[in-house]
Design an enzyme around this catalytic site. Structure first.
Site, short mmCIF file in Angstrom:
data_model
loop_
_atom_site.label_atom_id
_atom_site.label_comp_id
_atom_site.label_asym_id
_atom_site.label_seq_id
_atom_site.Cartn_x
_atom_site.Cartn_y
_atom_site.Cartn_z
N HIS A 102 102.22 32.68 -60.04
CA HIS A 102 102.96 33.22 -61.19
C HIS A 102 101.94 33.50 -62.29
O HIS A 102 100.93 32.79 -62.39
CB HIS A 102 103.94 32.21 -61.78
CG HIS A 102 104.98 31.66 -60.85
ND1 HIS A 102 104.74 30.67 -59.95
CD2 HIS A 102 106.30 31.97 -60.72
CE1 HIS A 102 105.84 30.38 -59.30
NE2 HIS A 102 106.81 31.15 -59.74
N ASP A 105 100.81 30.46 -64.11
CA ASP A 105 100.06 29.43 -63.34
C ASP A 105 98.57 29.61 -63.59
O ASP A 105 97.82 28.63 -63.60
CB ASP A 105 100.26 29.59 -61.83
CG ASP A 105 101.69 29.51 -61.38
OD1 ASP A 105 102.49 28.88 -62.09
OD2 ASP A 105 102.00 30.09 -60.31
C1 XUL Z 1 111.53 28.09 -56.97
C2 XUL Z 1 110.63 28.89 -56.14
C3 XUL Z 1 109.64 29.71 -56.90
C4 XUL Z 1 109.36 31.03 -56.29
C5 XUL Z 1 108.47 31.92 -57.13
O1 XUL Z 1 112.45 27.33 -56.24
O2 XUL Z 1 110.68 28.86 -54.95
O3 XUL Z 1 108.48 28.96 -57.01
O4 XUL Z 1 108.76 30.91 -55.04
O5 XUL Z 1 108.93 32.06 -58.41
#
Ligand code: XUL
Ligand code: CO
Length: 439
Positions: A102, A105
């Protein structure tokens, strides 16, 4: 390939994780995952396309609603470049050829949109340099539009246009970074795209806004040279009470309704499928049947807990079923197996992150080998084919091909002799176990 690109080694005392075979008792060695070993016509690395998740491995510190952080990192978490050095050292030592992140992150979120864009760009340049030095590639990135308080009522589905517009800053910049880093996919997970109460929600309007955002994101990404897949990651709930991308079937219906089925596919996460009341295999097959299985977030839930525990995958039954579906569709394509999984809060040794990945990679490698044998032998696929053989010729075939009306079908039914045919589930369960346990 160098093991680390920075000056400093962060995971000291742990070298490159190597394949030693199933008789090895070395916990820091692979027993099944042998990257270059062929299974059928592809190597294990080509089949499995493992990816490390930045957020769990280098950000999650063990804090939960009841307690403070327990996990200390061997790098300064506030320095995105130190974090990136540690991350790329980890990728190269463990041998995951891909990673996923993300926006927030890889650097600490910034309130001001312009400062956010500037900082993201600096960090992206650093990530690109590390990708080039290590050979590790970006499976996907995404924008975190669920942590910041501004998104408490949703991002693309927020009732306030200004919040929707602010979320576009993140999506637009993440797409630009994706193209710069050669990302293969871009993910949307709508943690806050849903509702808590229908008493304050215009569900129809929110869903239309979500579709608008996906359409304009797609159009912008294509205009700047993104050639990969957009992936929606279904999840029924948590953090929102009811999320719009509830499960695979709901998500596929939504994408088809708005004409997005050619650019978008699904990123199926095992623990999300089970939260929706399905098996992992069910949601994978729903996508695969629709030609929309893009990628997998590999993890598992806890059978007794009703929330997303994001454990590293160890369940061989589920994993083998998953790999069978992936092999049957001819592989992941641009997708892969991203470990959206975290070590437990009380797993506090530096080596625990390595052990967790080794376990997950070995489990999928073993699952791949078993699934390949199951596919080659054809026992289950032949059983299923035979079960429907009355539709392969004659009247059954004409019905299936849409060449029969209800009057003719009912006329045949008047004289049809129906008989009981066993579904043989116990036989099939026993056969599946004999493949799993090699007897
Ligand atoms: C949350 C989840 C996230 C997604 C990306 O449950 O799985 O981490 O993978 O936003
Ligand atoms: Co996920």
């Amino acid at each position: 390939m160098s093991y680390f690109v920075g000056e400093k080694e962060y995971f000291k005392g742990i070298g490159k994780i190597r394949f030693e075979g199933k008789s090895s008792r070395n916990p820091l060695a692979f027993k099944h995952y042998n990257a270059d070993e062929k299974v059928g016509d592809k190597t294990m690395a080509e089949h499995l396309r493992f990816s490390t998740a930045y957020w769990h491995s280098f950000c999650a510190n063990g804090s939960d609603p009841f307690g403070k952080p327990t996990i200390s990192f061997p790098f300064d978490s506030s320095d995105p470049f130190a974090k990136a050095d540690a991350a790329f050292e980890f990728f190269t030592k463990i041998g995951t050829p891909f990673y996923a992140f993300h926006d927030v992150d890889v650097f600490d979120d910034i309130e001001d949109g312009r400062a956010y864009e500037k900082r993201y760009q600096e960090v992206a340049d650093g990530l690109l340099a590390r990708q080039k030095a290590s050979g590790v590639k970006l499976l996907w990135n995404t924008s975190n539009m669920f942590s910041h308080p501004r998104y408490m009522n949703g991002a693309a589905t927020n009732p306030d246009f200004n919040v929707v517009a602010r979320s576009a800053v993140q999506i637009k910049k993440s797409l630009e970074v994706n193209v710069q880093l050669g990302g293969l996919n871009y993910v949307f997970w709508g943690g806050r795209e849903g509702y808590m109460s229908l008493l304050n929600t215009d569900m129809k309007r929110e869903q239309e806004h979500l579709a608008r955002m996906l359409i304009i994101a797609r159009d912008y990404a294509r205009s700047i040279g993104f050639t990969g897949k957009f992936l929606i990651e279904p999840k029924p709930m948590e953090p929102t009470k009811h999320q719009y991308d509830y499960d695979a079937a709901t998500t596929i219906g939504f994408l088809q309704r708005f004409g997005l089925q050619d650019d978008f596919a699904c990123n199926i996460e095992a623990n999300h499928a089970t939260l929706a009341g399905h098996t992992f295999a069910h949601d994978l097959l729903v996508c695969s049947d629709a030609g929309m299985l893009g990628s997998v977030d590999a993890n598992q839930g806890d059978a007794q807990n009703g929330w997303d525990t994001d454990e590293f995958p160890t369940n061989m039954y589920d994993i083998t079923m998953a790999m069978l579906i992936v092999l049957n569709q001819g592989g992941f394509g641009l997708g892969g197996l991203n470990f959206d999984a975290k070590i437990r809060r009380n797993s506090t040794d530096a080596e625990d992150l390595f052990l967790a990945h080794i376990g997950g990679m070995d489990a999928f490698a073993l699952g791949l080998k078993i699934a390949h044998k199951i596919k080659e032998d054809g026992f289950f696929s032949n059983f299923i084919k035979n079960r429907y053989s009355s539709f392969d010729s004659g009247a059954g075939k004409r019905f299936a091909e849409g060449k029969m009306d209800l009057v003719e079908l009912a006329r045949i039914g008047l004289d049809a002799k129906t008989k009981q045919t066993s579904g043989k589930q116990e036989l099939l369960n026993n056969m599946f176990n004999s493949y799993l346990f090699d007897y």
